[in-house]
Design a protein around this motif. Structure first.
Motif, PDB file in Angstrom:
ATOM      1  N   HIS A  50       1.959  14.515 -17.871  1.00 35.04           N
ATOM      2  CA  HIS A  50       2.829  13.867 -16.890  1.00 35.04           C
ATOM      3  C   HIS A  50       2.002  12.946 -16.006  1.00 35.04           C
ATOM      4  CE1 HIS A  50       6.182  13.364 -14.116  1.00 35.04           C
ATOM      5  NE2 HIS A  50       5.314  13.548 -13.132  1.00 35.04           N
ATOM      6  N   SER A  51       2.553  11.798 -15.686  1.00 33.80           N
ATOM      7  CA  SER A  51       1.882  10.857 -14.799  1.00 33.80           C
ATOM      8  C   SER A  51       2.934  10.111 -13.994  1.00 33.80           C
ATOM      9  CB  SER A  51       1.056   9.868 -15.630  1.00 33.80           C
ATOM     10  OG  SER A  51       0.441   8.927 -14.793  1.00 33.80           O
ATOM     11  N   GLU A  52       2.749  10.059 -12.683  1.00 29.78           N
ATOM     12  CA  GLU A  52       3.672   9.316 -11.835  1.00 29.78           C
ATOM     13  C   GLU A  52       2.960   8.854 -10.578  1.00 29.78           C
ATOM     14  OE1 GLU A  52       6.736  11.463  -9.346  1.00 29.78           O
ATOM     15  OE2 GLU A  52       6.055  13.146 -10.585  1.00 29.78           O
ATOM     16  N   VAL A  53       3.520   7.839  -9.946  1.00 23.83           N
ATOM     17  CA  VAL A  53       3.014   7.360  -8.669  1.00 23.83           C
ATOM     18  C   VAL A  53       3.938   7.908  -7.594  1.00 23.83           C
ATOM     19  CG1 VAL A  53       2.585   5.324  -7.248  1.00 23.83           C
ATOM     20  CG2 VAL A  53       2.057   5.263  -9.689  1.00 23.83           C
ATOM     21  N   MET A  54       3.374   8.684  -6.696  1.00 22.00           N
ATOM     22  CA  MET A  54       4.146   9.242  -5.582  1.00 22.00           C
ATOM     23  C   MET A  54       3.676   8.574  -4.299  1.00 22.00           C
ATOM     24  SD  MET A  54       4.099  13.252  -6.661  1.00 22.00           S
ATOM     25  CE  MET A  54       5.174  13.746  -5.332  1.00 22.00           C
ATOM     26  N   LEU A  55       4.623   8.002  -3.551  1.00 16.02           N
ATOM     27  CA  LEU A  55       4.300   7.263  -2.344  1.00 16.02           C
ATOM     28  C   LEU A  55       5.000   7.850  -1.132  1.00 16.02           C
ATOM     29  CD1 LEU A  55       4.866   3.685  -3.803  1.00 16.02           C
ATOM     30  CD2 LEU A  55       2.672   4.790  -3.401  1.00 16.02           C
ATOM     31  N   PRO A  56       4.403   7.704   0.053  1.00 20.41           N
ATOM     32  CA  PRO A  56       5.113   8.094   1.269  1.00 20.41           C
ATOM     33  C   PRO A  56       6.310   7.161   1.488  1.00 20.41           C
ATOM     34  CG  PRO A  56       2.901   7.269   1.789  1.00 20.41           C
ATOM     35  CD  PRO A  56       3.061   7.241   0.310  1.00 20.41           C
ATOM     36  N   GLU A  57       7.245   7.591   2.286  1.00 16.64           N
ATOM     37  CA  GLU A  57       8.482   6.836   2.498  1.00 16.64           C
ATOM     38  C   GLU A  57       8.237   5.416   3.009  1.00 16.64           C
ATOM     39  OE1 GLU A  57      11.278   8.935   4.925  1.00 16.64           O
ATOM     40  OE2 GLU A  57      11.111  10.751   3.712  1.00 16.64           O
ATOM     41  N   ASP A  58       7.238   5.220   3.845  1.00 17.12           N
ATOM     42  CA  ASP A  58       7.019   3.909   4.449  1.00 17.12           C
ATOM     43  C   ASP A  58       6.048   3.017   3.667  1.00 17.12           C
ATOM     44  OD1 ASP A  58       4.938   5.612   5.017  1.00 17.12           O
ATOM     45  OD2 ASP A  58       4.613   4.845   7.035  1.00 17.12           O
ATOM     46  N   ALA A  59       5.648   3.419   2.479  1.00 13.97           N
ATOM     47  CA  ALA A  59       4.745   2.615   1.649  1.00 13.97           C
ATOM     48  C   ALA A  59       5.506   1.425   1.055  1.00 13.97           C
ATOM     49  CB  ALA A  59       4.168   3.465   0.527  1.00 13.97           C
ATOM     50  N   PRO A  60       4.803   0.316   0.831  1.00 18.53           N
ATOM     51  CA  PRO A  60       5.457  -0.837   0.201  1.00 18.53           C
ATOM     52  C   PRO A  60       6.044  -0.474  -1.160  1.00 18.53           C
ATOM     53  CG  PRO A  60       3.306  -1.447   1.060  1.00 18.53           C
ATOM     54  CD  PRO A  60       3.413   0.045   1.174  1.00 18.53           C
ATOM     55  N   GLU A  61       7.234  -0.928  -1.416  1.00 19.59           N
ATOM     56  CA  GLU A  61       7.922  -0.637  -2.687  1.00 19.59           C
ATOM     57  C   GLU A  61       7.131  -1.178  -3.882  1.00 19.59           C
ATOM     58  OE1 GLU A  61      10.495   1.068  -5.206  1.00 19.59           O
ATOM     59  OE2 GLU A  61      10.529   1.320  -3.025  1.00 19.59           O
ATOM     60  N   ALA A  62       6.399  -2.270  -3.677  1.00 18.10           N
ATOM     61  CA  ALA A  62       5.613  -2.867  -4.763  1.00 18.10           C
ATOM     62  C   ALA A  62       4.589  -1.892  -5.327  1.00 18.10           C
ATOM     63  CB  ALA A  62       4.922  -4.135  -4.270  1.00 18.10           C
ATOM     64  N   TRP A  63       4.134  -0.938  -4.509  1.00 17.31           N
ATOM     65  CA  TRP A  63       3.127   0.018  -4.961  1.00 17.31           C
ATOM     66  C   TRP A  63       3.673   1.072  -5.909  1.00 17.31           C
ATOM     67  CZ3 TRP A  63       0.025   1.029   0.156  1.00 17.31           C
ATOM     68  CH2 TRP A  63      -0.746  -0.095   0.433  1.00 17.31           C
TER      69      TRP A  63
END
Length: 75
Positions: A50-63
């Motif tokens: 499994h591989s995914e990018v998990m971002l905090p809520e306020d991170a840029p959507e582009a990331w």
């Protein structure tokens, strides 16, 4: 009972490493490194469940795009 293990490694340019190449390897994917204009293709690598990018809520959507994220890290 499962035992959790975490291994952290610093990726440094001084040692000739690339965050983009490391991300491609760990995710078994193909990513283009804009800094050195080279593609790193580890899509044939086996064993990545499994591989995914998990971002905090306020991170840029582009990331949410793995390639964009790691090229921005390299920049």
């Amino acid at each position: 009972m499962a035992i959790y293990h975490l291994h952290v490694k610093v990726i440094g340019r001084k040692a000739g490493s690339s965050a983009v190449a490391s991300a491609a390897y760990r995710s078994a994917s193909r990513l283009r490194d804009e800094r050195i204009e080279r593609s790193h293709d580890f899509s044939a690598k086996r064993g990545v469940v499994h591989s995914e990018v998990m971002l905090p809520e306020d991170a840029p959507e582009a990331w949410s795009d793995r390639e964009r994220l790691w090229n921005d890290v390299e920049a």
